[in-house]
Scaffold this active site. Structure first.
Site, mmCIF file in Angstrom:
data_model
loop_
_atom_site.group_PDB
_atom_site.id
_atom_site.type_symbol
_atom_site.label_atom_id
_atom_site.label_comp_id
_atom_site.label_asym_id
_atom_site.label_seq_id
_atom_site.Cartn_x
_atom_site.Cartn_y
_atom_site.Cartn_z
ATOM 1 N N GLU A 1 0.853 -1.007 -0.194
ATOM 2 C CA GLU A 1 -0.031 0.030 -0.068
ATOM 3 C C GLU A 1 0.768 1.421 0.133
ATOM 4 O O GLU A 1 0.522 2.231 -0.245
ATOM 5 C CB GLU A 1 -0.857 -0.062 1.350
ATOM 6 C CG GLU A 1 -1.989 0.924 1.261
ATOM 7 C CD GLU A 1 -2.908 0.523 2.561
ATOM 8 O OE1 GLU A 1 -3.174 -0.568 2.898
ATOM 9 O OE2 GLU A 1 -3.349 1.580 3.196
ATOM 10 N N THR B 1 -10.077 2.649 2.754
ATOM 11 C CA THR B 1 -9.648 1.350 3.294
ATOM 12 C C THR B 1 -9.556 0.303 2.315
ATOM 13 O O THR B 1 -9.998 0.287 1.269
ATOM 14 C CB THR B 1 -10.873 1.009 4.474
ATOM 15 O OG1 THR B 1 -11.971 0.955 3.832
ATOM 16 C CG2 THR B 1 -10.627 1.913 5.754
ATOM 17 N N ARG B 2 -8.879 -0.828 2.721
ATOM 18 C CA ARG B 2 -8.777 -1.836 1.698
ATOM 19 C C ARG B 2 -9.718 -2.649 1.444
ATOM 20 O O ARG B 2 -10.012 -2.971 0.123
ATOM 21 C CB ARG B 2 -7.649 -2.825 2.661
ATOM 22 C CG ARG B 2 -6.310 -2.491 2.712
ATOM 23 C CD ARG B 2 -5.494 -3.297 3.288
ATOM 24 N NE ARG B 2 -4.188 -2.867 3.253
ATOM 25 C CZ ARG B 2 -2.885 -3.484 4.084
ATOM 26 N NH1 ARG B 2 -3.265 -4.673 5.068
ATOM 27 N NH2 ARG B 2 -1.831 -2.824 4.297
ATOM 28 N N ASP B 3 -10.749 -2.685 2.267
ATOM 29 C CA ASP B 3 -12.137 -3.536 1.656
ATOM 30 C C ASP B 3 -12.563 -2.815 0.762
ATOM 31 O O ASP B 3 -12.963 -3.465 -0.437
ATOM 32 C CB ASP B 3 -12.899 -3.838 2.818
ATOM 33 C CG ASP B 3 -13.300 -2.475 3.631
ATOM 34 O OD1 ASP B 3 -12.491 -1.416 3.351
ATOM 35 O OD2 ASP B 3 -14.181 -2.325 4.593
#
Lengths: 248, 603
Positions: B253, B308-310
């Site tokens: 990331e 966010t990753r989701d």
């Protein structure tokens, strides 16, 4: 397309090369081929691996005679018109197939004096260090402990002087400690005696095989040799030491 | 009777990544005898792969940061299903744990005035991640390892635990085997810390190594401990997709933290298309502002790539599904474009992201300073795990502790990048401390020899079979089923189908056959890991069926909205009396008023 692999099969009491043929695809690395062979033809083939991305240093072996990480060696780099030769590292005792007993390395590290920082610089218990002062040590700390440098080093590989010489990996480790801006321990005498730095005759084989491109010989070993020479072989300092010991 | 070596310790730590090492160091510092079990060699655990950094509100780069902001960020990222006490302890203690690493020799990248540098990451309001280029995990594990080896810890390398042993309600020891000769080892211990990491190997596309077969989750479950939040599996948005052999390998990331952008095949920055309500006020609405944020402009808001990753993973899946993906079923991640913004961009990228540069150059023939990478989601992290007491990390089984990825609670429905390494340190330390205390206050439990003998015989059964499946094939088929049916986008009929598949796989597992002898036999190891994979896969699937809403990492196509009515709870997995796996709903604990106030203030 298929390719052939000659893989060492056996343990300390003996063994032989077995030839396996497996289908290969674009982008494959040697470890992929080994996994395919393991899953399809040789479920009990022993191989170490973890990250498969050149970050953990587990899958060290000798590919066509050269110490390399299997996960970072692409089949496209190798001549596939003849079998790819896969052997375990030679500098360490064989356990089975491609797996060797590297425990000696862990024993060696334990004997090296640990990091000892100077008192903190600030009230809150922290230190101040400039980036340019840690660049060199950060290079050494890139080491993934694959032990390929140990494997290629003739002092260990040919002469088996494991009892007298700690090898390039741990000279890099000592260099990282000695050149750490906060460290106040002194390891120079150890370097000369217990670590056997004098055995290194700067052939730079270790630097050549390092998958992390650490300039092992030039940046770590030679500066350490200079420290040893400076402490023990500087004629003026030698005289001074004799003089001081007489006066005691 | 089978022969095995027996060892006695006060505290047994299973797993030698960040959490296990930190726990072992702390337990020894508390004056008890400690063994550390590594499934691989010491220093090779998955922590070594962590790239981006350790989240801790040191406020070295932005003095507006403090534990309250970190706490609020963590809770928001977890969609408020987190154990708030763990989130509080984590935010408060992470800075000390990072400074402690420096005292043990870690060398983080520096600010201009010589302090620990911090970088931006998804979901963190301020630059918060202490890091070393993109090899922070290596720095962390090596520091803990090099410190730990001088503390008198007994390290058992290449040793795998296959069963926990109990004395009545409490834990009393563990049975394992060592890889080299295949000999069994019996460990008697007063307290056990599970720090075995994740479950990534339940899926086909994963950033996890062979070790991550959910051993700790499964061992604890079978010993009667409760698991929690098992439906929440984090799919990291950016894994490599090409060539096929590297599919799933992580792309940090940090690439986006340093200014990298996500593009579809039409060369459009699709992340601007949808910004979740929870983050609308904190997210840039134009490209220039996003760029300024990554360059440290304190008034700028974060670019949507750093959501966010989701969310980012789902946006990528949508682009691919709707036909706007890259040639190899991913999307483009471009850092090379920053050359239009800064001089010497190529050198800058190589300095900030050296292992990404190396990884793509070597494995994909791509020079990331010149061209875009192709990326797609990869199974990365398990938010769910063993349910523990927030302060002590003890599970519902007396004497059994858990820390790190194997424990649940801190991350809720979705983990923020950087919060894993800090989790390992904060709760690894706590688990070590309280396990040592438990060991001092309790005597050694009694282990029933017949039980040990039965477990040994069970483990050796695959050698005796003359017909049956190859363990690797069963594992591949399980990974295919989980990838296809219990992946990023889920729906009821597929989840039910997954349950049937798992049942069939369990039958095949009971007949797997292993060739050769016990010496370093990877086929045998794979066969023994299968039991854990089957248990965690079932837990994930059952919990995913039960949660009929979409939240965090759990997305149900047939229930696409968050449901505050049915969803504000944690799902607990526990082994029933008859051996059946049960799912129970547990209402969220009422949050302390002062913490509610922090969350309200940070909205």
């Amino acid at each position: 397309m298929k390719a052939d692999f000659q893989i060492w099969r056996g343990n300390a009491s003996g063994g032989k090369f077995e030839t396996y043929s497996t289908e290969i695809a674009e982008g494959m690395v040697v470890l992929d081929a080994v996994h395919q062979i393991q899953a399809a033809h040789a479920n009990d083939l022993a191989v170490r691996w973890n990250c498969k991305a050149g970050k953990c240093g587990s899958c060290s072996a000798e590919i066509n005679g050269i110490p390399k990480l299997m996960c970072m060696t692409r089949l496209s780099e190798l001549p596939l018109n003849k079998p790819v030769l896969l052997q375990p590292m030679k500098a360490f005792p064989l356990i089975k197939d491609l797996v060797t007993d590297v425990s000696w390395n862990f024993t060696v590290k334990k004997k090296i004096k640990k990091f000892k920082p100077r008192p903190p610089d600030a009230q809150d218990g922290t230190w101040r260090m400039l980036q340019q002062d840690i660049d060199r040590v950060q290079e050494f700390r890139k080491c993934i402990e694959c032990f390929l440098c140990q494997d290629v080093c003739h002092v260990l590989r040919e002469h088996q002087l494991h009892a007298a010489f700690i090898g390039p990996r741990f000279l890099v480790h000592v260099a990282a400690l000695e050149m750490h801006p906060l460290d106040i321990e002194d390891r120079v005498e150890e370097l000369k005696k217990a670590n056997g730095i004098g055995y290194c005759n700067i052939t730079k084989c270790c630097t050549t095989v390092c998958p992390e491109d650490i300039t092992i010989t030039d940046n770590a070993i030679i500066p350490l040799k200079e420290r040893v020479a400076d402490r023990f072989y500087d004629p003026l300092k030698k005289l001074f030491r004799i003089f001081r010991s007489i006066n005691k | 009777m089978s022969s095995f070596d027996t060892y006695n310790y006060d505290v047994l730590v299973i797993g030698a990544g960040g959490a296990g090492l930190r726990a072992a160091i702390e337990a020894t510092a508390n004056g008890v005898s400690v063994a550390l079990i590594c499934k691989s060699l010491l220093g090779k655990a998955h922590t070594v792969m962590a790239e981006g950094g350790i989240a801790a509100a040191l406020s070295n780069v932005d003095e507006r940061d403090n534990w309250r902001v970190h706490f609020a960020d963590t809770m928001r990222g977890g969609q408020y299903l987190n154990d708030w006490r763990m989130a509080e302890l984590h935010a408060k203690e992470a800075p000390d744990r990072v400074r402690e690493l420096e005292a043990w020799g870690a060398l983080f990248d520096r600010t201009k005035d010589g302090r620990i540098l911090q970088r931006n990451f998804g979901g963190h309001k301020y630059p918060r991640l202490a890091h070393v280029g993109d090899r922070t995990g290596l720095e962390m594990i090596r520091t803990l390892q090099d410190h730990g080896i001088h503390q008198g810890i007994d390290v058992h390398m290449e040793c795998t635990i296959i069963n926990l042993l109990k004395d009545g309600e409490r834990v009393a020891g563990a049975l394992g085997y060592e890889r080299e000769k295949g000999q069994f080892k019996l460990f008697r211990a007063k307290a056990i810390v599970i720090a075995t990491g994740g479950i990534g190997r339940a899926y086909k596309i994963t950033s996890n190594s062979w070790e991550y077969t959910g051993d700790g989750h499964s061992l604890a479950y079978h010993a009667g401990a409760e698991l929690m939040d098992m439906e929440f599996v984090q799919f990291h948005p950016t894994g490599m997709v090409w060539p096929p052999s590297v599919r799933g390998i992580l792309v940090t990331e940090g690439v986006r933290g340093e200014g990298g952008i996500l593009l579809n095949r039409e060369h459009k920055r699709f992340m601007f298309n949808e910004i979740p309500e929870l983050y609308r006020l904190q997210t840039a609405d134009n490209e220039e502002e996003g760029w300024k944020y990554t360059q440290g402009d304190r008034l700028a808001k974060r670019p949507p790539e750093l959501l966010t990753r989701d969310h980012v993973a789902r946006c990528i899946v949508r682009e691919i599904k709707e036909g706007r993906g890259s040639p190899h079923n991913g999307v483009f991640l471009d850092i090379s474009w920053i050359k239009t913004k800064i001089p010497n961009a190529a050198e800058h990228i190589k300095k900030k992201l050296p292992s990404m540069y190396h990884q793509f150059k070597k494995l994909a023939d791509i020079d990331i300073t010149k061209e875009a990478m192709e990326v797609g989601p990869t199974t990365h992290y398990m938010m769910g795990g063993i349910r523990v007491n927030a302060d002590t990390q003890m599970s519902t089984v007396p004497g059994l502790f858990a820390a790190g990825e194997a424990a649940a609670g801190l991350h809720g429905a979705n983990r923020l990048g950087g919060n894993s390494l800090s989790d390992l340190l904060v709760f690894g330390k706590r688990a070590g401390e309280f396990a040592a205390r438990f060991a001092k206050e309790n005597s050694q439990g009694v282990i029933d020899d017949r039980k040990v003998e039965a477990f040994v015989q069970q483990a050796l059964e695959p050698f005796e079979r003359t017909a049956g499946d190859n363990p690797f094939q069963v594992q591949y088929d399980l990974q295919d089923a989980m990838q296809d049916l219990v992946g990023i986008v889920r729906k009821e009929d597929e989840l039910v189908k997954a349950m049937h598949e798992l049942k069939k796989l369990r039958e095949r597992f009971s007949k797997v056959r292993v060739i050769g002898n016990r010496e370093y036999n990877t086929g045998w190891h794979t066969a023994l890991d299968l039991q854990h994979l089957l248990t965690v896969s079932e837990a994930i699937t059952r919990a995913a069926i039960e949660r009929k809403e979409s939240r965090g990492a759990h997305f149900r196509e047939d229930h696409p909205q968050k449901d505050e009515h049915s969803g504000n709870c944690n799902l607990i997995i526990v082994k029933g009396e008859d051996g059946q796996m049960l799912v129970k709903r547990m209402p969220l604990r009422d949050m302390r008023p002062d913490l509610i106030q922090i969350i309200d203030e940070m909205k």
